[in-house]
Design a protein around this motif. Structure first.
Motif, mmCIF file in Angstrom:
data_model
loop_
_atom_site.group_PDB
_atom_site.id
_atom_site.type_symbol
_atom_site.label_atom_id
_atom_site.label_comp_id
_atom_site.label_asym_id
_atom_site.label_seq_id
_atom_site.Cartn_x
_atom_site.Cartn_y
_atom_site.Cartn_z
ATOM 1 N N PRO A 181 -48.343 -6.328 10.199
ATOM 2 C CA PRO A 181 -48.229 -7.784 10.011
ATOM 3 C C PRO A 181 -47.543 -8.117 8.684
ATOM 4 C CG PRO A 181 -50.450 -7.158 10.658
ATOM 5 C CD PRO A 181 -49.740 -5.909 10.241
ATOM 6 N N ARG A 194 -53.440 -12.416 2.478
ATOM 7 C CA ARG A 194 -54.340 -13.380 3.114
ATOM 8 C C ARG A 194 -55.406 -12.670 3.952
ATOM 9 N NH1 ARG A 194 -50.927 -18.036 5.983
ATOM 10 N NH2 ARG A 194 -53.008 -18.902 6.321
ATOM 11 N N GLU A 252 -47.616 -16.699 9.716
ATOM 12 C CA GLU A 252 -46.636 -15.948 8.926
ATOM 13 C C GLU A 252 -45.518 -15.400 9.809
ATOM 14 O OE1 GLU A 252 -46.534 -15.581 5.613
ATOM 15 O OE2 GLU A 252 -48.412 -16.622 5.213
ATOM 16 N N CYS A 261 -48.651 -10.775 5.656
ATOM 17 C CA CYS A 261 -50.004 -11.275 5.915
ATOM 18 C C CYS A 261 -51.016 -10.519 5.069
ATOM 19 C CB CYS A 261 -50.373 -11.070 7.379
ATOM 20 S SG CYS A 261 -49.232 -11.856 8.512
ATOM 21 N N ILE A 304 -53.672 -16.597 10.908
ATOM 22 C CA ILE A 304 -52.871 -16.195 9.741
ATOM 23 C C ILE A 304 -51.604 -15.476 10.189
ATOM 24 C CG2 ILE A 304 -52.811 -14.592 7.772
ATOM 25 C CD1 ILE A 304 -55.789 -15.289 7.293
ATOM 26 N N ILE A 305 -51.766 -14.534 11.115
ATOM 27 C CA ILE A 305 -50.622 -13.706 11.519
ATOM 28 C C ILE A 305 -49.569 -14.544 12.240
ATOM 29 C CG2 ILE A 305 -49.878 -11.800 13.021
ATOM 30 C CD1 ILE A 305 -52.412 -10.314 12.226
ATOM 31 N N ASP A 357 -43.815 -5.801 3.495
ATOM 32 C CA ASP A 357 -44.752 -6.750 2.944
ATOM 33 C C ASP A 357 -44.736 -6.681 1.422
ATOM 34 O OD1 ASP A 357 -47.191 -8.123 2.281
ATOM 35 O OD2 ASP A 357 -47.702 -7.881 4.391
#
Lengths: 285, 285
Positions: B236, B242, B152, B239, B148-149, B41
């Motif tokens: 995640p 966010r 993405e 993510c 959201i997850i 990430d």
């Protein structure tokens, strides 16, 4: 006079080039310096070989596609027992402390086998199990490990760490003398494998290998505490490559942690630290 | 003619400046591309604020120097009991599996409190305890997290991951549909704090924060298994920012893991994977 003007302009322009280049370099250099976290082993950051290799897709093995999916078998406890079990486990683990004074009394090797088997139950990115646990019992090898670590740690304290880190550690009475590396009956050196090999010899990507191996270490610490053994979680700074070579581990393995394991010595002390309370670490939404 | 020469020379020199600047930039950009691990990430890598802040030493708090050192109190078991305890704990944890089918049955919140308290007993660099556990029970919030997850993750699968990763995950039947984010009664989002604050408001360095929080997650997984709850360790991808904003967490906290927690659904299946044997993960010296 007119004849000299171009030469003058040229000299000025060369100076401008120099100034621009210098301006360009200084933030870059500064950035480089800023990125050098003194407490992160250079060897740990070395994953470049993996990137290079990724370029050549043929070298990399894709996982076998066919794995059966089976019904999950679950052990469920009554609610009251769940609460009791979770409470008991908390109480067991809350007594765990990082102990830096370890007696030379031998420990049952069956227990060491079991705690490492337990660590090996950790989840890992795409089930790659990217860990190697090197268990050192040999006194001579332990002493050579101590030699390397104390040599590097002395430099860390004197030069690499900076005064703030040294102050932060002072209250824990941590310094570069590591007697426990000789006295502890067992040293467990935990290596993360930055990539693996498939059965056919092709390279296998180890996703999230550092996080996975750290999770395994957390489970290992729980298992040691459960068995009544003590340890201290150490990350020997800048010792990775030398210890890896001493132990004959391949380049794709990077030393992540070292745990000296045994019983506490009779006069073992610990700093009287408090842990954060639940409401300081948990937020409910 | 002579009058124009300096202008010409100046133009040439400006061009030279441009060329030099361009040459300077290109390797830097290339380096950046190599460092972009698709499965890490971007938000996790963002520790720049910490570096900047380090420049200004006054903003940083040094740890209090005075901590009492006290005798360590230890619970020691007879050898036979140690072996038995370590064997039992191995058997308990060896039954842990990553379960992606979680029923919507509620779980006792006292158990959740206890497992998070247990995770909070983990060691951390210079005892900084750099973790925040966000427990999400609210169905609407869980659904927004899922939104959201999945958004993405779909991009991850389609674009960011590359065919090899998608293949590696296929056998685990993992994809971007995450039903468990709605069905699990509890989601635990684990944030690492890239720095902390001292009592006087000054910043505090969090050494080895990612490794420390991952160790705490390992202990959390052991505690969940001990209580008879199931989860799947997820990271995640992309993510972080966010979800952090959705949950109102500060910039210094970065999402490291998300654990959906509950009981397995009746028809829950798991891939029939084998774990490596002890001699595949342990080396004795």
């Amino acid at each position: 006079m007119f004849f000299l003007t171009p030469v003058l302009v040229a000299v000025v322009c060369i100076l401008i080039v120099w100034i621009f280049k210098a301006a360009d370099r200084s933030p870059e250099k500064k950035k480089g310096e800023l990125q050098a976290w003194p407490w992160v082993d250079e060897d740990l950051k070395d994953s470049t070989d993996l990137h290079q290799a990724e370029e050549d897709a043929d070298e990399w093995q894709e996982a076998e596609e066919h794995v059966e999916h089976v019904l999950f078998s679950h052990t469920r406890y009554p609610e009251k027992e769940m609460v009791k079990r979770s409470q008991d486990f908390y109480e067991l683990l809350s007594k765990r402390r990082s102990v830096r004074f370890i007696s030379d009394e031998r420990v049952p090797m069956e227990v060491i086998d079991n705690v490492i088997k337990t660590a090996g139950t950790a989840p890992s990115g795409a089930h790659t199990e990217p860990w190697t646990f090197v268990v050192v019992k040999d006194p001579d090898m332990k002493h050579r490990i101590r030699g390397i670590i104390e040599e590097e740690e002395k430099i860390n304290y004197m030069k690499r760490m900076g005064p703030r880190w040294v102050t932060d550690l002072k209250r824990l009475r941590t310094n570069w003398i590591k007697e426990y590396l000789d006295s502890a009956p067992v040293l467990i050196l935990i290596f993360k494998q930055v990539h693996g090999f498939a059965a056919n010899g092709k390279k296998k990507i180890h996703y999230y290998n550092e996080i996975s191996v750290s999770i395994a270490c957390g489970i290992l610490l729980a298992a040691l505490q459960n068995a009544g053994l003590v340890t201290v979680t150490t990350t020997p700074l800048n010792c990775g490559p030398r210890l890896r070579m001493l132990l004959g581990r391949p380049l794709r393995e990077k030393l992540l942690m070292l745990l000296p394991v045994g019983y506490p010595s009779k006069e073992a002390t610990v700093p009287d630290l408090r842990r954060k309370t639940l409401d300081q670490i948990m937020v409910t939404v």
